[in-house]
Design an enzyme around this catalytic site. Sequence first.
Site, PDB file in Angstrom:
ATOM      1  N   HIS A  59       3.263  79.678  47.409  1.00 42.18           N
ATOM      2  CA  HIS A  59       3.937  80.974  47.461  1.00 42.18           C
ATOM      3  C   HIS A  59       5.273  80.909  46.736  1.00 42.18           C
ATOM      4  O   HIS A  59       5.996  79.910  46.814  1.00 42.18           O
ATOM      5  CB  HIS A  59       4.197  81.382  48.912  1.00 42.18           C
ATOM      6  N   CYS A 102       2.921  83.068  41.743  1.00 45.85           N
ATOM      7  CA  CYS A 102       2.961  84.456  41.282  1.00 45.85           C
ATOM      8  C   CYS A 102       4.253  84.725  40.514  1.00 45.85           C
ATOM      9  O   CYS A 102       5.275  84.089  40.748  1.00 45.85           O
ATOM     10  CB  CYS A 102       2.877  85.413  42.465  1.00 45.85           C
ATOM     11  N   ARG A 106       0.576  85.352  36.933  1.00 45.49           N
ATOM     12  CA  ARG A 106       0.758  83.969  37.362  1.00 45.49           C
ATOM     13  C   ARG A 106       1.583  83.230  36.313  1.00 45.49           C
ATOM     14  O   ARG A 106       1.550  83.554  35.129  1.00 45.49           O
ATOM     15  CB  ARG A 106      -0.594  83.257  37.513  1.00 45.49           C
TER      16      ARG A 106
END
Length: 267
Positions: A171, A245, A254
């Site tokens: 993340h 991301c 990405r």
Amino acid sequence: MRTAADVRVVGHGDRRRRARRRRILFGGGELLVTAGVLLLLLVAHQLWWTNREARQGAERTVAALERQWGPRADGPAPEAGSPPPSTPASTTSAPTASAPRPPNPSRRPSYPGVRPRPAQAYAVLVVPRLGLRVPVAEGVGKADVLDKGYVGHYPGTQQPGQEGNFALAGHRNTHGEPFRYLPRLRRGDAIEVETGTATYTYDVDSVLPRTSAMDSGVVRAVPRSLVRPGYGYREQGRYITLTTCTPEFTSRYRMAVWGKLVSVRPR
């Protein structure tokens, strides 16, 4: 002189209608305030609470892995002024021929570990420039891996030190956000992967700042973008890929950071 026709008569019906409108206005205002408070709480939960919980859990997992692995073979550096370690009597008469040589990068052993179970934490990713030390778990599921603050290993890609591509995802925002500062990495920065048997050191070699979320080429055995083919490799090697991301607070695109294995240090 005013007549009865000029006098406006306010009936009970008018009063009731005005009272009803006031209640609707006040009720709507209360609902808006409540919705605003709930929205702020949700944002606080996503941006602060999930990070706090995930980071604490990840730190506990790293500590548990290190306890399980035990001390390194080379051990920590001795403190200044501490006495030298005792040497067994049977070895005191034999002088040391030479200092230990560093690992030969041309003789890199494959990852000797047992294939990890899904969602099992089995390694630690260390990125000194980012001050990052986070568990690596098998798989890239949100609930059982990424939302715990872990970095996830793409199933089907290689393991640390193996020929091919050891590909990871993490993340960038919320839930520990281990890869929040991934764009700060530069060529030559170290990326280490610690396991129970060895530490694998990669050097950052290339950065793909943006590509499609469906660009599977970045995690292939020879990583190369299918969307932006100017980024990637054409020859076999021992690679690491970090994906997350981009831009922040979105999942539209990405980014990928690639590194090459430069050394293996047995534990």
